[in-house]
Design a protein around this motif. Structure first.
Motif, PDB file in Angstrom:
ATOM      1  N   ARG A  50       3.421   9.115  -5.922  1.00 39.66           N
ATOM      2  CA  ARG A  50       1.472   9.151  -6.035  1.00 39.66           C
ATOM      3  C   ARG A  50       1.044   8.011  -6.344  1.00 39.66           C
ATOM      4  O   ARG A  50      -0.082   7.193  -7.223  1.00 39.66           O
ATOM      5  CB  ARG A  50       1.321   9.030  -4.485  1.00 39.66           C
ATOM      6  CG  ARG A  50       1.757   8.856  -2.934  1.00 39.66           C
ATOM      7  CD  ARG A  50       1.411   9.664  -2.095  1.00 39.66           C
ATOM      8  NE  ARG A  50       0.313   9.214  -1.480  1.00 39.66           N
ATOM      9  CZ  ARG A  50      -0.421   8.029  -1.030  1.00 39.66           C
ATOM     10  NH1 ARG A  50       0.963   7.857  -0.133  1.00 39.66           N
ATOM     11  NH2 ARG A  50      -1.156   7.252  -0.279  1.00 39.66           N
ATOM     12  N   SER A  97      -1.908   5.427 -12.580  1.00 36.55           N
ATOM     13  CA  SER A  97      -1.720   4.315 -11.621  1.00 36.55           C
ATOM     14  C   SER A  97      -1.823   5.013 -10.376  1.00 36.55           C
ATOM     15  O   SER A  97      -0.885   6.660 -10.609  1.00 36.55           O
ATOM     16  CB  SER A  97      -0.369   3.608 -11.765  1.00 36.55           C
ATOM     17  OG  SER A  97      -0.027   3.200 -12.913  1.00 36.55           O
ATOM     18  N   MET A  99      -1.039   5.656  -6.076  1.00 35.97           N
ATOM     19  CA  MET A  99      -0.907   5.065  -4.368  1.00 35.97           C
ATOM     20  C   MET A  99      -1.930   4.992  -3.220  1.00 35.97           C
ATOM     21  O   MET A  99      -1.479   6.309  -2.879  1.00 35.97           O
ATOM     22  CB  MET A  99       0.826   4.922  -4.261  1.00 35.97           C
ATOM     23  CG  MET A  99       0.919   4.125  -3.137  1.00 35.97           C
ATOM     24  SD  MET A  99       0.792   2.549  -2.809  1.00 35.97           S
ATOM     25  CE  MET A  99       2.202   1.970  -4.189  1.00 35.97           C
ATOM     26  N   LYS A 102       0.160   2.783   1.342  1.00 38.38           N
ATOM     27  CA  LYS A 102       1.308   2.489   1.384  1.00 38.38           C
ATOM     28  C   LYS A 102       1.769   2.654   3.070  1.00 38.38           C
ATOM     29  O   LYS A 102       2.256   3.341   3.685  1.00 38.38           O
ATOM     30  CB  LYS A 102       2.450   3.425   0.807  1.00 38.38           C
ATOM     31  CG  LYS A 102       3.722   1.730   0.803  1.00 38.38           C
ATOM     32  CD  LYS A 102       4.218   2.636  -0.425  1.00 38.38           C
ATOM     33  CE  LYS A 102       5.527   1.700  -0.572  1.00 38.38           C
ATOM     34  NZ  LYS A 102       6.908   2.067  -1.266  1.00 38.38           N
ATOM     35  N   THR A 107      -0.569  -2.115   1.395  1.00 37.39           N
ATOM     36  CA  THR A 107      -0.416  -1.617  -0.314  1.00 37.39           C
ATOM     37  C   THR A 107      -1.851  -2.006  -0.652  1.00 37.39           C
ATOM     38  O   THR A 107      -1.728  -2.772  -1.245  1.00 37.39           O
ATOM     39  CB  THR A 107       0.748  -1.786  -0.847  1.00 37.39           C
ATOM     40  OG1 THR A 107       1.894  -2.008  -0.164  1.00 37.39           O
ATOM     41  CG2 THR A 107       1.314  -1.138  -1.750  1.00 37.39           C
ATOM     42  N   ARG A 109      -2.395  -0.262  -5.060  1.00 34.77           N
ATOM     43  CA  ARG A 109      -1.961   0.665  -5.992  1.00 34.77           C
ATOM     44  C   ARG A 109      -3.230   0.096  -6.869  1.00 34.77           C
ATOM     45  O   ARG A 109      -3.976  -0.715  -6.523  1.00 34.77           O
ATOM     46  CB  ARG A 109      -0.788  -0.264  -6.120  1.00 34.77           C
ATOM     47  CG  ARG A 109      -0.592   0.534  -7.315  1.00 34.77           C
ATOM     48  CD  ARG A 109       0.854   0.041  -7.660  1.00 34.77           C
ATOM     49  NE  ARG A 109       0.787   0.810  -9.281  1.00 34.77           N
ATOM     50  CZ  ARG A 109       1.891   1.473  -9.244  1.00 34.77           C
ATOM     51  NH1 ARG A 109       2.725   2.141  -7.126  1.00 34.77           N
ATOM     52  NH2 ARG A 109       2.704   2.294 -10.469  1.00 34.77           N
TER      53      ARG A 109
END
Length: 151
Positions: A50, A97, A99, A102, A107, A109
């Motif tokens: 994540r 990065s 997440m 989700k 989603t 991101r």
């Protein structure tokens, strides 16, 4: 090696022929630029991918830098290419990065990066400062430092 370009046509006997003239001066001492690079990076991933990212560092030394050196106009040419010195380029790069959400239908991101780069002229022919318009290349300074007149 010198480069040649078409300089016009002339008559050779009864035929028209293309004329060639040198468009630059040859420099027999000219060499390819050389580079030595150290590039180190670490990638990471946390919380079941994540959060992930990269942290990197680079240090690059370029030698035999090529630069067009001005010539006196009496030479018939404006400049000649020469190998003039050495430069260091180094810096850090960060990438992250995440997440955030989700689900089956959605989603979200987020990706971000930032980089820091510093370059510095390490040496030049005879330690000289090279000028060109509003920029200068000098030992100990970043390449193409811009100089302006302030009153």
């Amino acid at each position: 090696r010198a480069l040649y370009s078409k300089s016009g046509d002339y008559i050779s006997g009864t035929a028209l022929a293309a004329g060639l003239a040198p468009s630059n001066l040859a420099n027999v001492d000219l060499a390819w630029e050389k580079a030595t690079t150290l590039d180190v990076a670490m990638e990471f991933s946390l919380f079941k991918d994540r959060v992930s990212g990269t942290i990197g560092y680079y240090n690059r030394i370029n030698s035999n830098l090529l630069l067009a050196q001005p010539l006196p106009l009496t030479s018939g040419f404006g400049s000649i290419n020469q190998n003039v010195g050495k430069m260091r380029n180094r810096g850090f790069e960060f990438e992250l990065s995440t997440m955030n959400i989700k689900t089956k239908d959605f989603t979200w991101r987020t990706d971000a990066n930032i980089a820091l780069n510093r370059n510095k002229i390490l040496n030049l022919i005879d330690g000289q400062t090279l000028l060109g318009g509003s920029f200068a290349i000098a030992v100990g300074r970043p390449i193409n430092s811009i100089y302006t007149l302030s009153l």
